[in-house]
Design an enzyme around this catalytic site. Structure first.
Site, mmCIF file in Angstrom:
data_model
loop_
_atom_site.group_PDB
_atom_site.id
_atom_site.type_symbol
_atom_site.label_atom_id
_atom_site.label_comp_id
_atom_site.label_asym_id
_atom_site.label_seq_id
_atom_site.Cartn_x
_atom_site.Cartn_y
_atom_site.Cartn_z
ATOM 1 N N CYS A 1 0.812 -1.231 0.000
ATOM 2 C CA CYS A 1 0.000 0.000 0.000
ATOM 3 C C CYS A 1 0.837 1.268 0.000
ATOM 4 C CB CYS A 1 -0.936 0.005 1.197
ATOM 5 S SG CYS A 1 -1.940 -1.459 1.247
ATOM 6 N N HIS B 1 -3.691 6.686 2.998
ATOM 7 C CA HIS B 1 -4.049 5.410 2.378
ATOM 8 C C HIS B 1 -5.434 5.009 2.868
ATOM 9 C CE1 HIS B 1 -4.179 1.393 1.065
ATOM 10 N NE2 HIS B 1 -3.935 0.852 2.236
ATOM 11 N N ASN C 1 -10.108 -0.971 0.151
ATOM 12 C CA ASN C 1 -8.648 -0.814 0.144
ATOM 13 C C ASN C 1 -8.108 -1.306 -1.202
ATOM 14 O OD1 ASN C 1 -5.901 -1.053 0.499
ATOM 15 N ND2 ASN C 1 -6.031 -2.113 2.473
HETATM 16 N N1 ACO Z 1 -18.096 -9.896 9.211
HETATM 17 C C1 ACO Z 1 -18.511 -10.199 10.456
HETATM 18 N N2 ACO Z 1 -17.679 -10.493 11.465
HETATM 19 C C2 ACO Z 1 -16.361 -10.476 11.200
HETATM 20 C C3 ACO Z 1 -15.861 -10.170 9.917
HETATM 21 C C4 ACO Z 1 -16.785 -9.876 8.910
HETATM 22 N N3 ACO Z 1 -16.413 -9.554 7.657
HETATM 23 N N4 ACO Z 1 -14.514 -10.218 9.958
HETATM 24 C C5 ACO Z 1 -14.164 -10.551 11.229
HETATM 25 N N5 ACO Z 1 -15.289 -10.716 11.970
HETATM 26 C C6 ACO Z 1 -15.392 -11.059 13.373
HETATM 27 C C7 ACO Z 1 -14.170 -11.737 13.895
HETATM 28 O O1 ACO Z 1 -14.236 -13.122 13.630
HETATM 29 C C8 ACO Z 1 -14.248 -11.437 15.368
HETATM 30 O O2 ACO Z 1 -15.178 -12.320 15.962
HETATM 31 P P1 ACO Z 1 -14.879 -12.941 17.420
HETATM 32 O O3 ACO Z 1 -14.804 -11.740 18.317
HETATM 33 O O4 ACO Z 1 -16.053 -13.819 17.625
HETATM 34 O O5 ACO Z 1 -13.569 -13.649 17.296
HETATM 35 C C9 ACO Z 1 -14.862 -10.042 15.417
HETATM 36 O O6 ACO Z 1 -15.480 -9.844 14.130
HETATM 37 C C10 ACO Z 1 -13.880 -8.939 15.668
HETATM 38 O O7 ACO Z 1 -12.758 -9.123 14.823
HETATM 39 P P2 ACO Z 1 -11.539 -8.171 14.864
HETATM 40 O O8 ACO Z 1 -10.515 -8.653 13.874
HETATM 41 O O9 ACO Z 1 -11.102 -7.941 16.280
HETATM 42 O O10 ACO Z 1 -12.213 -6.819 14.323
HETATM 43 P P3 ACO Z 1 -11.564 -5.412 14.173
HETATM 44 O O11 ACO Z 1 -12.416 -4.417 14.852
HETATM 45 O O12 ACO Z 1 -10.082 -5.419 14.447
HETATM 46 O O13 ACO Z 1 -11.736 -5.140 12.619
HETATM 47 C C11 ACO Z 1 -10.451 -5.175 10.617
HETATM 48 C C12 ACO Z 1 -11.124 -5.995 11.695
HETATM 49 C C13 ACO Z 1 -11.518 -4.396 9.903
HETATM 50 C C14 ACO Z 1 -9.762 -6.131 9.672
HETATM 51 C C15 ACO Z 1 -9.441 -4.208 11.271
HETATM 52 O O14 ACO Z 1 -8.627 -4.889 12.182
HETATM 53 C C16 ACO Z 1 -8.557 -3.529 10.247
HETATM 54 O O15 ACO Z 1 -9.017 -2.738 9.433
HETATM 55 N N6 ACO Z 1 -7.246 -3.774 10.318
HETATM 56 C C17 ACO Z 1 -6.275 -3.160 9.415
HETATM 57 C C18 ACO Z 1 -6.392 -3.830 8.106
HETATM 58 C C19 ACO Z 1 -5.601 -3.142 7.069
HETATM 59 O O16 ACO Z 1 -5.449 -1.950 7.073
HETATM 60 N N7 ACO Z 1 -5.153 -3.950 6.140
HETATM 61 C C20 ACO Z 1 -4.588 -3.503 4.974
HETATM 62 C C21 ACO Z 1 -3.172 -3.126 5.051
HETATM 63 S S1 ACO Z 1 -2.827 -2.465 3.551
HETATM 64 C C22 ACO Z 1 -2.223 -3.540 2.348
HETATM 65 O O17 ACO Z 1 -1.026 -3.608 2.210
HETATM 66 C C23 ACO Z 1 -3.217 -4.368 1.475
#
Ligand code: ACO
Length: 328
Positions: free
Chosen positions: A114, A255, A285
């Site tokens: 990214c 980003h 993203n």
């Molecule tokens: N729908 C419903 N529930 C979901 C989903 C979904 N799509 N995805 C995960 N969950 C659940 C999980 O299983 C978890 O359930 P549990 O509590 O029963 O275990 C719960 O939701 C919470 O999951 P978390 O991972 O703690 O949720 P979080 O609030 O951290 O959000 C997210 C997840 C959106 C992925 C966030 O952590 C994030 O945006 N992280 C950064 C990601 C990022 O920027 N990535 C790209 C980098 S750039 C690149 O180089 C491509």
């Protein structure tokens, strides 16, 4: 040798197909409400089966060249930032060179996930200021949908496809260009976002495919914390180097990974949300492509004027991070 660079053309391309949260709700165990509140994403674009990253790149590049009033033959370097190259080699930049007919250009891919566009901007700035190249076409193009496990709800809701491009040229006016930049990497955190299969570590076999190693893997939670930290540190670094204040920034283009990451970073840097460009709701993203797509949209919406101070800031797989402060 030139003092600085100027952006003489900008373009972007988004595939036509829109995949909404409601569409995803039908295929994986998720909900529109979860995706919107956790990420800010409503929909994303998906490339056609016959479209590779170079196809998206060429569409964005054509617009940027047209805006710059340049012919492809006038370009002397093409850089393509991508983690979804058409193939291992030839580079996507070489494929783009051929498709555009930019026969006088050298061609090179940049793999910084990214942060790829920011890395490309800093590299272009150095090469142009050293006098090595005069007209650089910097493109960021991604078809993340092709490396997405559409059964994995923790990643498939986040990603989208698209491309953005800029044409860069020397500037001696002393009024515009790159005021400050910073790049960095945390290689030890590479396991937070990676694609394990298909390379020389895990060459493709039936087993690697069965284990789904050809899909992107991500530890979203750990990444989230590092994302905010690196975005804030990179922004503070360039603000300090350029001897400006956060309130001097006219537009912050971070980003576009997650609205919560954007909100938290802008708050800590000290930039009000009405000066932050956001389109993560419409495209998700798109990795390296997210900043140049946003830059192109902001320009077309009249949100950037001559003389404005623009902060570009990214983090991504690698991990990599980087920021650029531009005087438009
Ligand atoms: N729908 C419903 N529930 C979901 C989903 C979904 N799509 N995805 C995960 N969950 C659940 C999980 O299983 C978890 O359930 P549990 O509590 O029963 O275990 C719960 O939701 C919470 O999951 P978390 O991972 O703690 O949720 P979080 O609030 O951290 O959000 C997210 C997840 C959106 C992925 C966030 O952590 C994030 O945006 N992280 C950064 C990601 C990022 O920027 N990535 C790209 C980098 S750039 C690149 O180089 C491509």
């Amino acid at each position: 040798m030139s003092k600085n660079i100027k952006i003489v053309g900008v373009g972007s391309y988004l595939p036509e197909k829109i995949l909404t949260n409601l569409d995803l709700q039908k295929t994986v165990d998720t909900s529109d409400e979860w995706i919107r509140t956790r990420t800010g994403i409503r929909e994303r674009r998906i490339a056609r089966e016959d479209q590779a990253s170079s196809d998206l790149a060429v569409e964005a590049a054509k617009i940027a060249l047209q805006k710059a009033s340049l012919k492809p033959e006038e370009i002397d370097l093409i850089l393509v930032a991508t983690i979804t190259p058409d193939m291992f080699f030839p580079s996507t930049a070489c494929i783009v060179q051929d498709k555009l007919g930019a026969k006088n250009a050298a061609a090179l891919d940049i793999s910084a996930a990214c942060s790829g566009f920011i890395y490309g901007l800093v590299v272009s700035h150095s090469l142009i200021c050293q006098g090595q190249y005069k007209k650089v076409l910097l493109i960021a193009a991604e078809t993340l949908s092709k490396i997405t496990d559409w059964e994995d709800r923790s990643t498939c809701v986040l990603l989208g496809d698209g491309a953005g491009a800029v044409v860069l040229a020397p500037s001696d006016s002393g009024k515009e260009g790159l005021l400050a930049s910073t790049l960095g990497a945390i290689g030890s955190a590479g396991n937070l976002l990676y694609l394990p299969g298909g390379g020389s570590r895990n060459p493709t076999t039936h087993q690697t495919v069965d284990k789904k190693l050809h899909y992107l893997k991500m530890q979203g939670n750990d990444l989230f914390k590092l994302a905010v930290k690196s975005l804030v540190e990179a922004a503070e670094n360039v603000i300090q180097k350029a001897k400006i204040k956060p309130q001097d920034i006219d537009l912050f283009i971070p980003h576009q990974a997650n609205i919560r990451i954007i909100n938290a970073s802008a708050k800590r840097i000290g930039i009000p949300m009405d000066r932050v460009y956001i389109n993560v709701d419409r495209y998700g993203n798109t990795s390296a492509a997210s900043i140049p797509i946003a830059l192109d949209e902001a320009l077309r919406e009249g949100k950037i004027k001559k003389g404005d101070l623009i902060l570009l800031d990214a983090f991504g797989g690698g991990l990599t991070w980087g920021a650029c402060l531009l005087r438009w």
